[in-house]
Design an enzyme around this catalytic site. Sequence first.
Site, PDB file in Angstrom:
ATOM      1  N   HIS A 139       0.714  -1.132   0.027  1.00 29.99           N
ATOM      2  CA  HIS A 139       0.070   0.137  -0.077  1.00 29.99           C
ATOM      3  C   HIS A 139       0.810   1.201   0.095  1.00 29.99           C
ATOM      4  O   HIS A 139       2.036   1.025   0.370  1.00 29.99           O
ATOM      5  CB  HIS A 139      -0.918   0.135   1.247  1.00 29.99           C
ATOM      6  N   ASP A 141       0.565   5.200   1.703  1.00 27.22           N
ATOM      7  CA  ASP A 141      -0.252   5.375   2.680  1.00 27.22           C
ATOM      8  C   ASP A 141      -1.289   6.594   2.552  1.00 27.22           C
ATOM      9  O   ASP A 141      -0.950   7.289   1.858  1.00 27.22           O
ATOM     10  CB  ASP A 141       0.698   6.271   4.114  1.00 27.22           C
ATOM     11  N   HIS A 289       4.799  -0.099   0.210  1.00 24.43           N
ATOM     12  CA  HIS A 289       5.524  -0.502   1.291  1.00 24.43           C
ATOM     13  C   HIS A 289       4.606  -1.787   1.752  1.00 24.43           C
ATOM     14  O   HIS A 289       3.475  -1.711   1.789  1.00 24.43           O
ATOM     15  CB  HIS A 289       6.220   0.259   2.350  1.00 24.43           C
ATOM     16  N   ARG A 304       5.543   5.844  13.937  1.00 24.15           N
ATOM     17  CA  ARG A 304       5.917   6.396  12.534  1.00 24.15           C
ATOM     18  C   ARG A 304       5.303   7.943  12.903  1.00 24.15           C
ATOM     19  O   ARG A 304       4.369   8.109  13.317  1.00 24.15           O
ATOM     20  CB  ARG A 304       5.078   5.710  11.419  1.00 24.15           C
TER      21      ARG A 304
END
Length: 313
Positions: A139, A141, A289, A304
């Site tokens: 995907h 983000d 990723h 993150r």
Amino acid sequence: MSVTEIPTSSTVLRPARIPDDGLYEGRRLLRRTPEGWQERPYELFDVVPQAATIGAEIRGIDLSRPLSDTLRAELNRALLEWKVLFFRGQHLSSEHQRAFARNWGELETNPLLERGDSDEVVRFDKSASGMPSFENVWHTDVTFRERPAMGAVLQLREVPPFGGDTMWSDMAAAYDNLPHAVRSRIDGAVAEHDFLPGFRRFYGPERLAQWQDAFPPVTHPVVRRHPETGRRMLFVNTSFTTRIVGLERADSDRLLRLLFQQAHVPEFQVRFRWQAGDIAFWDNRATQHYAVADYGDARRVAERVAIAGDRPH
């Protein structure tokens, strides 16, 4: 400072036959940079490539210290060239992690995800709880937002004894290697992105209905141009892209399946084996990723921060 060179070839071999799935057999076209890119040495750190087109380890920098304008510019050039940068053994505090990311812009918040010690920090704590996770799916983000994240800075706080790698895939290489007939179909096409496919397994109907009001579907080009390099990149992903506007559902599904497969090509990928305190900084505009959930019941804790992005064009 030095860059470890990867040999390249100007000869591109393509097979006479293209399989029905649209994936070329044989050698791939692996261009790390766009046409006209000026190769220059890196003077403030060492760059150690991890794959042909994507992924480089950066050595010789302490990310807990403020970046000079010159260092920030050189790191940005490395990010544009390699799409994801790795920094070993940084062990940044949450404050320092946020400060580093702010060198690239305003930080993004995401109310759909578990927060860390501030609204700008997302915490991923995967253990033996059996709860659904964001692993095992390719995907990009937050493409369900009008302005998807420009990039993200991820740090592993706790690593499992084995497994738990993250992979990134180069979406410029993915586009470059599409058959010409497919590229002619998708250049100028628009796709719808929706948060529901990626999040419906986490929330009940009432909560999902609330988020649908906050995050209605949006449209983005199937092929976007990178705002800094001008390079064309595939910009659809399995988590959030639901249909190509203007096509019948069957045709849209068939074409999207072909496009989704491009992220799976190993030659377009880099795989990173984490150690506690490592940092990955990736260009969310140019990559997909995949967090690999291959560590059984062990615990994996990551934090993150994401950098707000622009409207794709």
